[in-house]
Scaffold this motif. Structure first.
Motif, mmCIF file in Angstrom:
data_model
loop_
_atom_site.group_PDB
_atom_site.id
_atom_site.type_symbol
_atom_site.label_atom_id
_atom_site.label_comp_id
_atom_site.label_asym_id
_atom_site.label_seq_id
_atom_site.Cartn_x
_atom_site.Cartn_y
_atom_site.Cartn_z
ATOM 1 N N GLN A 1 32.101 58.235 16.239
ATOM 2 C CA GLN A 1 31.946 59.072 17.418
ATOM 3 C C GLN A 1 30.550 58.845 17.980
ATOM 4 N N VAL A 2 30.429 58.832 19.297
ATOM 5 C CA VAL A 2 29.121 58.705 19.947
ATOM 6 C C VAL A 2 28.974 59.885 20.891
ATOM 7 N N SER A 3 27.886 60.623 20.753
ATOM 8 C CA SER A 3 27.711 61.800 21.624
ATOM 9 C C SER A 3 27.035 61.390 22.923
ATOM 10 N N GLY A 4 27.267 62.176 23.967
ATOM 11 C CA GLY A 4 26.537 61.995 25.227
ATOM 12 C C GLY A 4 25.081 62.359 25.001
ATOM 13 N N PRO A 5 24.219 62.144 25.987
ATOM 14 C CA PRO A 5 22.807 62.433 25.731
ATOM 15 C C PRO A 5 22.532 63.932 25.623
ATOM 16 N N TYR A 6 21.719 64.286 24.650
ATOM 17 C CA TYR A 6 21.192 65.646 24.520
ATOM 18 C C TYR A 6 19.781 65.600 25.069
ATOM 19 N N ILE A 7 19.494 66.441 26.033
ATOM 20 C CA ILE A 7 18.170 66.411 26.663
ATOM 21 C C ILE A 7 17.374 67.621 26.200
ATOM 22 N N HIS A 8 16.123 67.399 25.850
ATOM 23 C CA HIS A 8 15.252 68.530 25.519
ATOM 24 C C HIS A 8 13.897 68.302 26.169
ATOM 25 N N GLN A 9 13.492 69.282 26.979
ATOM 26 C CA GLN A 9 12.230 69.132 27.726
ATOM 27 C C GLN A 9 11.100 69.850 26.989
ATOM 28 N N LEU A 10 10.044 69.106 26.685
ATOM 29 C CA LEU A 10 8.826 69.721 26.143
ATOM 30 C C LEU A 10 7.779 69.670 27.247
ATOM 31 N N THR A 11 6.597 70.213 26.975
ATOM 32 C CA THR A 11 5.601 70.272 28.049
ATOM 33 C C THR A 11 5.268 68.879 28.583
ATOM 34 N N HIS A 12 4.998 67.926 27.681
ATOM 35 C CA HIS A 12 4.592 66.598 28.143
ATOM 36 C C HIS A 12 5.586 65.506 27.766
ATOM 37 N N GLN A 13 6.710 65.881 27.253
ATOM 38 C CA GLN A 13 7.682 64.876 26.823
ATOM 39 C C GLN A 13 9.082 65.313 27.233
ATOM 40 N N LYS A 14 9.899 64.334 27.572
ATOM 41 C CA LYS A 14 11.321 64.628 27.782
ATOM 42 C C LYS A 14 12.094 63.788 26.778
ATOM 43 N N LEU A 15 12.881 64.468 25.947
ATOM 44 C CA LEU A 15 13.597 63.781 24.886
ATOM 45 C C LEU A 15 15.044 63.554 25.304
ATOM 46 N N HIS A 16 15.508 62.340 25.094
ATOM 47 C CA HIS A 16 16.907 62.004 25.397
ATOM 48 C C HIS A 16 17.519 61.557 24.068
ATOM 49 N N GLY A 17 18.306 62.404 23.478
ATOM 50 C CA GLY A 17 18.866 62.072 22.167
ATOM 51 C C GLY A 17 20.327 61.676 22.274
ATOM 52 N N ARG A 18 20.693 60.643 21.548
ATOM 53 C CA ARG A 18 22.105 60.253 21.503
ATOM 54 C C ARG A 18 22.472 60.119 20.019
ATOM 55 N N PHE A 19 23.641 60.568 19.662
ATOM 56 C CA PHE A 19 24.010 60.619 18.244
ATOM 57 C C PHE A 19 25.237 59.745 17.986
ATOM 58 N N TYR A 20 25.137 58.950 16.922
ATOM 59 C CA TYR A 20 26.236 58.064 16.527
ATOM 60 C C TYR A 20 26.644 58.470 15.117
ATOM 61 N N HIS A 21 27.915 58.718 14.935
ATOM 62 C CA HIS A 21 28.368 59.148 13.610
ATOM 63 C C HIS A 21 29.074 58.004 12.885
ATOM 64 N N VAL A 22 28.633 57.762 11.648
ATOM 65 C CA VAL A 22 29.348 56.788 10.819
ATOM 66 C C VAL A 22 29.639 57.426 9.465
ATOM 67 N N HIS A 23 30.677 56.933 8.818
ATOM 68 C CA HIS A 23 31.080 57.540 7.551
ATOM 69 C C HIS A 23 31.326 56.462 6.488
ATOM 70 N N PHE A 24 30.796 56.707 5.294
ATOM 71 C CA PHE A 24 31.116 55.855 4.140
ATOM 72 C C PHE A 24 32.112 56.625 3.287
ATOM 73 N N ASP A 25 33.219 55.993 2.906
ATOM 74 C CA ASP A 25 34.181 56.764 2.108
ATOM 75 C C ASP A 25 34.001 56.527 0.613
ATOM 76 N N LYS A 26 32.895 55.884 0.244
ATOM 77 C CA LYS A 26 32.559 55.853 -1.181
ATOM 78 C C LYS A 26 31.032 55.898 -1.318
ATOM 79 N N PRO A 27 30.524 56.230 -2.516
ATOM 80 C CA PRO A 27 29.080 56.403 -2.676
ATOM 81 C C PRO A 27 28.293 55.181 -2.211
#
Ligand code: SF4
Length: 353
Positions: free
Chosen positions: A293-319
Motif C-alpha cells: 500500500q502507498v499512502s497519499g502525501p501527509y503534509i505537516h507545516q512547522l514554522t520554518h519547514q513544510k513536511l511532505h510525508g509519503r508512506f509505503y507499506h511492505v510485509h515480511f511473512d517470516k522472521p
C-alpha cells in the motif's frame, strides 16, 4: 493613571482563569511557560495538566525517563523543549538540591530558559523586576509608543525591552508582566484589535495616527524549507504475532530521540510518489518486498519547514533481521513519535494489524 496602573487594573478585571495563575510555585510556572511557547492556550492547557498530574514536582520529573517525557509531549512539537525540560529538572536536583534557583542569573543559566522565560519565572515567583517581552508585548508596546521599525531587528527589540523596564511595576512585576501579555493576547490583537474600547486609546500613537494596521512592522518572512520524506513501514509476521520495525532518530535534528520508520528524504519533489521497491533496498540491507500500500502525501507545516510525508507499506511473512528496532505492533503506541507519524498511524495502523 500610569500605564502600569491602567494595565494592572485592567488585568484584575479581565484576566483569564488559567490553572497556572493560582500558583507561584516556580516548577509549575516554568512548566507552563515552556509548554505555552509557540502554543495556543487551548492546545497547551491539557498538556500542562497531564504533566502536573504525572510529575507533580521537579523531583518526579527528574526521575522520569526521557522517553516517558517525550511520549507525554507527543503532539506539541518542538521536542527540544521537552528534552531541555527533562535535563533541567535533573540539573535542579543535582546542583540546587531540588530547589528552583531564585536569582535571575541562575534561572537564566538553566537549559532551555532564555531571557523571556527567566523574566517570567523571576517576576512571577520571586518578585524580580525583569520585564517579559514576547510577541504580544512587542505588538502592544510598539503600537502604544508608535515604534515603526521592524520588531525583528535586535535594536527595536532592545528599545521595547527598555520601555517595558521603564514601566514595570516594582511591587507587582509578575502581575505587570502577565497583564502586558494578556492585554496583547485579548485586546491589542494582531488582527481586529479592540481599539474602540481600549483603555489606552487616548495615548496610543498607532491608534491616533491611524497606523494600527502597519504596526508592528516585520521583516519579510523567512523562506520555508520543504522536506519530502518517504517512509517505509515494515511489518513482519512471526507465528501468529505481528511486529513492526521502528527507527530511533539519534542525529541532531528536531526529532532527536523520537521514533519513526526507515526513510529516504529529498529536498525537492522530483521523486514525487514514484519511489519503487529498489529505492529502499539499501535501507533494509536486503531486497524490499512489493509494496502492499502507498499512502497519499501527509503534509505537516512547522514554522520554518513544510513536511511532505509519503508512506509505503511492505510485509515480511517470516522472521527477518533488519537494522531497526523490532517491536510488537500492539506496543507501537508506547513510543514517542513525530506528529506526521502519529497522523499516519491514526489512519493506518489498524489496517496493518
Ligand atoms: S488603541 Fe488599539 S492599538 Fe492601541 S493599545 Fe489599544 S488596542 Fe492596541
Amino acid at each position: 493613571m500610569t500605564i502600569s496602573e491602567q494595565l494592572l487594573s485592567w488585568y484584575k478585571k479581565n484576566s483569564r482563569d488559567l490553572p497556572w495563575r493560582h500558583t507561584k510555585n516556580p516548577y509549575l510556572i516554568w512548566l507552563s511557560e515552556i509548554i505555552m511557547q509557540q502554543t495556543r492556550i487551548e492546545q497547551g492547557t491539557p498538556y500542562y495538566e497531564k504533566f502536573v498530574t504525572t510529575w507533580p514536582g521537579v523531583k518526579e520529573l527528574a526521575e522520569a525517563t526521557e522517553e516517558e517525557v517525550l511520549k507525554l509531549w507527543q503532539g506539541l512539537g518542538y521536542y527540544s523543549r521537552a528534552r531541555n525540560l527533562h535535563e533541567t529538572a535533573r540539573i535542579i536536583m543535582q546542583e540546587y538540591d531540588g530547589k528552583f534557583p531564585a536569582t535571575y542569573p541562575n534561572i537564566r543559566k538553566l537549559k532551555g530558559i532564555g531571557d523571556y522565560t527567566a523574566a517570567a519565572i523571576g517576576s512571577i515567583c520571586f518578585n524580580l523586576p525583569y520585564p517579559v517581552v514576547d510577541g504580544n508585548v512587542l505588538r502592544f508596546l510598539s503600537r502604544v509608543f508608535g515604534i515603526r521599525e521592524s520588531i525583528d531587528l535586535a535594536v527595536t527589540n532592545g528599545k521595547i525591552q527598555a520601555l517595558a523596564l521603564e514601566h514595570i511595576d516594582h511591587n507587582q512585576p509578575g502581575d505587570f508582566n502577565q497583564a502586558m501579555m494578556e492585554f496583547g493576547a485579548l485586546v491589542c490583537k494582531p488582527a481586529n484589535p479592540g481599539c474602540v474600547d481600549c483603555v489606552f486609546s487616548g495615548i496610543c500613537v498607532a491608534f491616533n495616527s491611524n497606523t494600527v494596521g502597519e504596526i508592528p512592522a516585520r521583516n519579510a518572512k523567512a523562506t520555508i524549507r520543504h522536506r519530502y520524506i518517504h517512509y517505509l513501514v515494515v511489518t513482519v509476521s512471526v507465528g501468529k504475532d505481528k511486529f513492526i520495525f521502528l527507527n530511533k532518530r539519534t542525529g541532531r535534528d528536531i526529532w532527536k530521540n523520537l521514533y519513526d520508520f526507515p526513510s529516504l528524504e529529498f529536498s525537492s519533489d522530483n521523486k514525487g510518489s514514484s519511489l519503487n521497491e529498489d529505492d529502499f533496498n539499501n535501507l533494509l540491507c536486503c531486497p524490499t518486498p512489493k509494496f502492499q500500500q502507498v499512502s497519499g502525501p501527509y503534509i505537516h507545516q512547522l514554522t520554518h519547514q513544510k513536511l511532505h510525508g509519503r508512506f509505503y507499506h511492505v510485509h515480511f511473512d517470516k522472521p527477518v533481521e533488519l537494522p531497526y528496532l523490532l517491536v510488537p505492533l500492539h506496543e507501537i503506541h508506547q513510543y514517542p513519535v513525530p506528529r506526521l507519524i502519529d497522523h499516519y498511524m491514526l489512519h493506518h495502523i489498524l489496517m496493518l494489524k
